[in-house]
Design a protein around this motif. Structure first.
Motif, PDB file in Angstrom:
ATOM      1  N   ASP A  87     -63.015  43.901  96.830  1.00 48.11           N
ATOM      2  CA  ASP A  87     -62.041  44.719  96.132  1.00 48.11           C
ATOM      3  C   ASP A  87     -60.999  45.161  97.170  1.00 48.11           C
ATOM      4  OD1 ASP A  87     -61.009  46.685  94.252  1.00 48.11           O
ATOM      5  OD2 ASP A  87     -62.081  48.164  95.460  1.00 48.11           O
ATOM      6  N   PHE A  88     -59.868  45.665  96.729  1.00 49.44           N
ATOM      7  CA  PHE A  88     -58.887  46.140  97.707  1.00 49.44           C
ATOM      8  C   PHE A  88     -58.828  47.672  97.801  1.00 49.44           C
ATOM      9  CE2 PHE A  88     -54.848  47.534  99.343  1.00 49.44           C
ATOM     10  CZ  PHE A  88     -54.853  46.898 100.576  1.00 49.44           C
ATOM     11  N   ASP A  89     -58.311  48.326  96.739  1.00 50.70           N
ATOM     12  CA  ASP A  89     -58.047  49.763  96.815  1.00 50.70           C
ATOM     13  C   ASP A  89     -59.344  50.548  96.973  1.00 50.70           C
ATOM     14  OD1 ASP A  89     -55.117  50.015  96.343  1.00 50.70           O
ATOM     15  OD2 ASP A  89     -55.634  48.951  94.501  1.00 50.70           O
ATOM     16  N   THR A 104     -53.478  54.436  96.451  1.00 48.64           N
ATOM     17  CA  THR A 104     -53.829  53.079  96.003  1.00 48.64           C
ATOM     18  C   THR A 104     -52.533  52.281  95.896  1.00 48.64           C
ATOM     19  OG1 THR A 104     -53.543  53.609  93.654  1.00 48.64           O
ATOM     20  CG2 THR A 104     -55.740  53.967  94.596  1.00 48.64           C
ATOM     21  N   HIS A 162     -51.224  51.156  93.316  1.00 53.15           N
ATOM     22  CA  HIS A 162     -50.447  51.758  92.217  1.00 53.15           C
ATOM     23  C   HIS A 162     -49.754  53.038  92.681  1.00 53.15           C
ATOM     24  CE1 HIS A 162     -52.721  49.328  89.171  1.00 53.15           C
ATOM     25  NE2 HIS A 162     -51.548  49.380  88.581  1.00 53.15           N
ATOM     26  N   ASN A 163     -50.518  53.920  93.338  1.00 50.73           N
ATOM     27  CA  ASN A 163     -49.939  55.197  93.793  1.00 50.73           C
ATOM     28  C   ASN A 163     -48.720  54.966  94.694  1.00 50.73           C
ATOM     29  OD1 ASN A 163     -53.257  56.564  94.521  1.00 50.73           O
ATOM     30  ND2 ASN A 163     -52.200  56.391  92.557  1.00 50.73           N
ATOM     31  N   TYR A 215     -57.743  58.610  85.039  1.00 51.04           N
ATOM     32  CA  TYR A 215     -58.641  58.471  86.207  1.00 51.04           C
ATOM     33  C   TYR A 215     -60.007  59.138  85.966  1.00 51.04           C
ATOM     34  CZ  TYR A 215     -60.600  58.682  90.907  1.00 51.04           C
ATOM     35  OH  TYR A 215     -61.459  58.575  91.983  1.00 51.04           O
ATOM     36  N   GLU A 249     -61.952  56.705  84.010  1.00 48.40           N
ATOM     37  CA  GLU A 249     -62.394  55.568  84.841  1.00 48.40           C
ATOM     38  C   GLU A 249     -63.664  55.912  85.615  1.00 48.40           C
ATOM     39  OE1 GLU A 249     -59.874  54.677  88.203  1.00 48.40           O
ATOM     40  OE2 GLU A 249     -60.855  52.772  88.568  1.00 48.40           O
ATOM     41  N   TRP A 262     -54.412  52.104  79.753  1.00 46.84           N
ATOM     42  CA  TRP A 262     -53.811  52.733  80.944  1.00 46.84           C
ATOM     43  C   TRP A 262     -52.920  51.728  81.678  1.00 46.84           C
ATOM     44  CZ3 TRP A 262     -57.131  54.514  85.798  1.00 46.84           C
ATOM     45  CH2 TRP A 262     -56.292  55.182  86.701  1.00 46.84           C
ATOM     46  N   TRP A 263     -53.503  50.593  82.034  1.00 44.98           N
ATOM     47  CA  TRP A 263     -52.748  49.593  82.795  1.00 44.98           C
ATOM     48  C   TRP A 263     -51.505  49.136  82.004  1.00 44.98           C
ATOM     49  CZ3 TRP A 263     -57.041  50.828  85.286  1.00 44.98           C
ATOM     50  CH2 TRP A 263     -57.219  50.439  86.603  1.00 44.98           C
ATOM     51  N   VAL A 282     -48.826  51.777  82.160  1.00 45.13           N
ATOM     52  CA  VAL A 282     -48.243  51.846  83.511  1.00 45.13           C
ATOM     53  C   VAL A 282     -47.290  50.666  83.734  1.00 45.13           C
ATOM     54  CG1 VAL A 282     -48.789  51.631  85.974  1.00 45.13           C
ATOM     55  CG2 VAL A 282     -50.091  53.209  84.554  1.00 45.13           C
ATOM     56  N   SER A 342     -58.445  42.239  92.918  1.00 43.43           N
ATOM     57  CA  SER A 342     -57.972  43.617  92.797  1.00 43.43           C
ATOM     58  C   SER A 342     -57.307  43.911  91.464  1.00 43.43           C
ATOM     59  CB  SER A 342     -56.970  43.905  93.916  1.00 43.43           C
ATOM     60  OG  SER A 342     -56.283  45.115  93.653  1.00 43.43           O
ATOM     61  N   ALA A 343     -57.628  45.068  90.937  1.00 43.01           N
ATOM     62  CA  ALA A 343     -56.965  45.558  89.728  1.00 43.01           C
ATOM     63  C   ALA A 343     -55.704  46.345  90.090  1.00 43.01           C
ATOM     64  CB  ALA A 343     -57.924  46.432  88.938  1.00 43.01           C
ATOM     65  N   GLY A 344     -55.379  46.347  91.361  1.00 47.11           N
ATOM     66  CA  GLY A 344     -54.158  47.014  91.818  1.00 47.11           C
ATOM     67  C   GLY A 344     -52.942  46.111  91.592  1.00 47.11           C
ATOM     68  N   LYS A 348     -63.171  42.639  86.068  1.00 51.54           N
ATOM     69  CA  LYS A 348     -63.117  41.825  87.285  1.00 51.54           C
ATOM     70  C   LYS A 348     -64.290  40.851  87.259  1.00 51.54           C
ATOM     71  CE  LYS A 348     -61.588  44.242  90.979  1.00 51.54           C
ATOM     72  NZ  LYS A 348     -61.525  45.346  91.947  1.00 51.54           N
TER      73      LYS A 348
HETATM   74  O1  C5P Z   1     -58.059  47.202  93.978  1.00 54.57           O
HETATM   75  P1  C5P Z   1     -58.792  47.923  92.893  1.00 54.57           P
HETATM   76  O2  C5P Z   1     -59.424  46.996  91.922  1.00 54.57           O
HETATM   77  O3  C5P Z   1     -59.713  48.942  93.436  1.00 54.57           O
HETATM   78  O4  C5P Z   1     -57.645  48.724  92.061  1.00 54.57           O
HETATM   79  C1  C5P Z   1     -57.917  49.657  91.101  1.00 54.57           C
HETATM   80  C2  C5P Z   1     -57.721  51.055  91.648  1.00 54.57           C
HETATM   81  O5  C5P Z   1     -56.430  51.516  91.324  1.00 54.57           O
HETATM   82  C3  C5P Z   1     -58.709  52.044  91.045  1.00 54.57           C
HETATM   83  O6  C5P Z   1     -59.264  52.778  92.105  1.00 54.57           O
HETATM   84  C4  C5P Z   1     -57.847  52.940  90.169  1.00 54.57           C
HETATM   85  O7  C5P Z   1     -58.274  54.286  90.192  1.00 54.57           O
HETATM   86  C5  C5P Z   1     -56.486  52.827  90.789  1.00 54.57           C
HETATM   87  N1  C5P Z   1     -55.385  52.960  89.835  1.00 54.57           N
HETATM   88  C6  C5P Z   1     -54.348  53.812  90.145  1.00 54.57           C
HETATM   89  N2  C5P Z   1     -53.286  53.934  89.277  1.00 54.57           N
HETATM   90  C7  C5P Z   1     -53.244  53.203  88.155  1.00 54.57           C
HETATM   91  C8  C5P Z   1     -54.278  52.305  87.860  1.00 54.57           C
HETATM   92  C9  C5P Z   1     -55.343  52.216  88.738  1.00 54.57           C
HETATM   93  O8  C5P Z   1     -54.382  54.469  91.185  1.00 54.57           O
HETATM   94  N3  C5P Z   1     -52.214  53.328  87.347  1.00 54.57           N
END
Ligand code: C5P
Ligand code: MG
Length: 286
Positions: A38-40, A55, A57-58, A82, A85, A102-103, A106, A153-155, A202
């Protein structure tokens, strides 16, 4: 065998089983090994300078390229989703549709922000993001021994690639599957390429047909690194796994989540901002 396993951050439910897996990874050798990570909050840090580390995203959401109104909306979404999650009392089935929501929201908001491809390097440089201590050893060792590093990564792919590039460790053994931006001819973000990857899909369903999926199927020893319960399925696409060692970073809600993490991950690292354990295991195996 691996002195780092004695570190105070390490918790292992079944030590003999872990020792057996590590021995078997060593026997299979570098040519059979791959690292799926995973990354973040796994390769990047959870905390830095007393606060939360951003992250991917942040990094984008808090950057100067997002309007004040956009930033507020993105923050509201984070504050709402969050806790869902990471809620230990909800099942993954309950969480999945909410993560898609959410995704999608965003991505929709981000595509309205006139984000330019050319801004990404500067945004990352100004973000304060940090990879975990020991990242250079991890990336360099894997490259040296030609062990593939597959980052799932879901980032945001464009951002995390830039983080790795700026850290000077984007070696040729790395492949990434993530959410990538799509830009128009003038370099402005217009949409995200599919399929959408969120914390809890994932797995195979988003890997089918990708180039690295083919490549990785011959590597039957796996070290999996993650920080979420959703990261546990990242290796499901590999057809005939001989040995897999799952290492989980338990960053947040440590006491509440400990039991579940110990059941699911072979090695749990509590509030550990380093890659020392992974590096120690690799030093023994390679
Ligand atoms: O790389 P990874 O799979 O961990 O990415 C997902 C991370 O991104 C999660 O930790 C999630 O809390 C964070 N996230 C975020 N803002 C978003 C969506 C996901 O910080 N809008
Ligand atoms: Mg993560």
């Amino acid at each position: 065998m691996v002195p780092e396993l004695e570190n105070a951050t390490v918790r292992i439910q079944r030590p003999e089983r872990v020792a057996g897996i590590i021995r078997s990874l060593r026997e299979q050798g570098a040519s059979k090994l791959q690292v799926i990570s995973d990354f973040d909050m796994t390769l990047s840090r959870f905390g830095c300078s007393g606060g939360r580390c951003p992250t991917s995203h942040n990094i984008l959401n808090d950057s100067r390229v997002i309007s004040e109104d956009g930033r507020k909306k993105l923050k509201d979404l984070l504050d709402y989703y969050y806790p869902i999650e990471t809620d230990p009392n909800r099942t993954l089935e309950e969480k999945r549709p909410l993560m898609v929501e959410w995704w999608s929201r965003v991505h929709e908001l981000l595509t309205q922000q006139n984000i330019r491809k050319g801004d990404i390097a500067q945004i990352v440089r100004e973000s304060g993001v940090m990879l975990r201590d020991g990242f250079k050893e991890l990336f360099d060792q894997l490259h040296k021994y030609s062990v593939p590093l597959f980052i799932f990564s879901a980032g945001i792919g464009d951002i995390l690639e830039e983080i790795i590039r700026q850290a000077n460790v984007f070696h040729s053994n790395i492949s990434v599957v993530s959410n990538y931006m799509d830009f128009d001819e003038s370099g402005v973000l217009t949409r995200f390429k599919g399929p959408l990857i969120h914390t809890y899909n994932k797995n195979n369903s988003v890997l089918q047909g990708t180039e690295c999926f083919q490549q990785l199927s011959t590597r039957t020893s796996i070290i999996l690194l993650g920080d979420s319960m959703g990261d546990l399925t990242m290796a499901d696409g590999v057809p005939s796994v001989e040995s897999i060692l799952k290492i989980g970073f338990l960053n947040d809600k440590v006491e509440e989540q400990r039991g579940k993490y110990l059941d699911a991950y072979d090695i749990v690292l509590e509030r550990d901002e380093t890659l020392d354990v992974a590096n120690g295991i690799l030093r023994y195996i390679l």
